[in-house]
Design a protein around this motif. Structure first.
Motif, mmCIF file in Angstrom:
data_model
loop_
_atom_site.group_PDB
_atom_site.id
_atom_site.type_symbol
_atom_site.label_atom_id
_atom_site.label_comp_id
_atom_site.label_asym_id
_atom_site.label_seq_id
_atom_site.Cartn_x
_atom_site.Cartn_y
_atom_site.Cartn_z
ATOM 1 N N ALA A 178 -3.680 3.019 6.839
ATOM 2 C CA ALA A 178 -3.236 1.782 6.191
ATOM 3 C C ALA A 178 -2.981 2.034 4.709
ATOM 4 O O ALA A 178 -3.668 2.852 4.082
ATOM 5 C CB ALA A 178 -4.288 0.692 6.353
ATOM 6 N N ILE A 179 -1.994 1.350 4.176
ATOM 7 C CA ILE A 179 -1.698 1.383 2.745
ATOM 8 C C ILE A 179 -1.873 -0.046 2.245
ATOM 9 O O ILE A 179 -1.184 -0.968 2.702
ATOM 10 C CB ILE A 179 -0.278 1.901 2.460
ATOM 11 N N ALA A 180 -2.807 -0.222 1.318
ATOM 12 C CA ALA A 180 -3.139 -1.545 0.779
ATOM 13 C C ALA A 180 -1.940 -2.159 0.052
ATOM 14 O O ALA A 180 -0.992 -1.449 -0.314
ATOM 15 C CB ALA A 180 -4.330 -1.408 -0.175
ATOM 16 N N PRO A 181 -1.965 -3.465 -0.174
ATOM 17 C CA PRO A 181 -0.866 -4.113 -0.882
ATOM 18 C C PRO A 181 -0.547 -3.408 -2.206
ATOM 19 O O PRO A 181 -1.445 -3.075 -2.982
ATOM 20 C CB PRO A 181 -1.380 -5.534 -1.111
ATOM 21 N N HIS A 182 0.746 -3.196 -2.393
ATOM 22 C CA HIS A 182 1.222 -2.454 -3.564
ATOM 23 C C HIS A 182 2.670 -2.812 -3.839
ATOM 24 O O HIS A 182 3.286 -3.547 -3.079
ATOM 25 C CB HIS A 182 1.093 -0.942 -3.318
ATOM 26 N N MET A 183 3.197 -2.255 -4.918
ATOM 27 C CA MET A 183 4.611 -2.416 -5.242
ATOM 28 C C MET A 183 5.114 -1.124 -5.877
ATOM 29 O O MET A 183 4.320 -0.268 -6.267
ATOM 30 C CB MET A 183 4.844 -3.618 -6.156
ATOM 31 N N ALA A 186 5.768 -6.972 -3.572
ATOM 32 C CA ALA A 186 4.451 -6.616 -3.033
ATOM 33 C C ALA A 186 4.517 -6.534 -1.512
ATOM 34 O O ALA A 186 5.080 -7.410 -0.857
ATOM 35 C CB ALA A 186 3.410 -7.637 -3.475
ATOM 36 N N HIS A 187 3.933 -5.459 -0.975
ATOM 37 C CA HIS A 187 3.914 -5.256 0.472
ATOM 38 C C HIS A 187 2.762 -4.343 0.854
ATOM 39 O O HIS A 187 2.128 -3.722 -0.002
ATOM 40 C CB HIS A 187 5.252 -4.668 0.957
ATOM 41 N N GLY A 219 7.093 5.685 -7.867
ATOM 42 C CA GLY A 219 5.742 5.344 -8.283
ATOM 43 C C GLY A 219 5.188 4.253 -7.393
ATOM 44 O O GLY A 219 5.917 3.624 -6.618
ATOM 45 N N ILE A 220 3.899 4.038 -7.508
ATOM 46 C CA ILE A 220 3.229 3.005 -6.727
ATOM 47 C C ILE A 220 2.163 2.362 -7.601
ATOM 48 O O ILE A 220 1.461 3.049 -8.350
ATOM 49 C CB ILE A 220 2.622 3.599 -5.429
ATOM 50 N N MET A 233 4.545 -8.488 3.883
ATOM 51 C CA MET A 233 4.896 -8.823 2.509
ATOM 52 C C MET A 233 3.762 -9.626 1.879
ATOM 53 O O MET A 233 3.096 -10.407 2.551
ATOM 54 C CB MET A 233 6.176 -9.657 2.460
ATOM 55 N N GLY A 234 3.574 -9.436 0.585
ATOM 56 C CA GLY A 234 2.599 -10.232 -0.148
ATOM 57 C C GLY A 234 1.491 -9.390 -0.744
ATOM 58 O O GLY A 234 1.405 -8.183 -0.521
#
Length: 156
Positions: free
Chosen positions: A74-79, A122-123, A142-143, A97-98
């Motif tokens: 899993a990849i936590a919420p990020h942008m 954000a996703h 980047g993240i 999304m969010g």
């Protein structure tokens, strides 16, 4: 059409084509057996594998890379600061999304699918099966995690 207009059109066309010249000069072919997998980037949780196919994601310019993500990952919420352009090569990406990881709101995106997310959207993502995802976009990549505590670069 006047000569000045023709010259202007020619200049615009040549400028529009010019950025692609360097990419065409670097002819690259990678077959599935030639993909060289290594450890994933430190910006992602442990367990991912990375293969850079073209370019350098840390520098300005086009690049292509693949991520191999294991089942249960899993990849936590990020942008991202730039456009994210992805193709699902194999497996399924569960994309939501969010700013919170509401798995019930995620959409299953199967192999062969494509998605693009604008900068700053954000996703989050999770993977029920091993999945290979290809990113083809422009660097630098980047993240930024919504919750800084989710960033694997931080000492816990």
């Amino acid at each position: 059409m006047k000569v000045a207009s023709l010259l202007a059109v020619g200049w615009i066309v040549s400028c529009a084509i010019a950025p692609f010249a360097s990419a065409e000069d670097a002819h690259t072919v990678i077959t599935p057996n030639d993909v060289k997998w290594g450890p994933g980037p430190k910006t992602l949780p442990a367990g991912a594998q990375l293969a850079i196919l073209y370019g350098d994601p840390t520098k300005e310019g086009p690049f292509a890379l693949r991520l191999k993500l294991p089942a249960g990952y899993a990849i936590a919420p990020h942008m991202h600061p730039g456009l994210e352009v992805d193709t699902v090569i194999s497996g399924t990406v569960n994309l939501g999304m969010g700013e919170t990881a509401n798995r019930g709101a995620a959409k299953a995106i199967p192999a062969g699918s494509y998605f693009a997310l604008p900068p700053g959207m954000a996703h989050f993502a999770y993977f029920d099966e091993e999945t290979v995802l290809q990113l083809t976009t422009n660097g630098p990549w980047g993240i930024k995690y919504i919750n800084p505590a989710d960033d694997p670069r931080k000492t816990k």
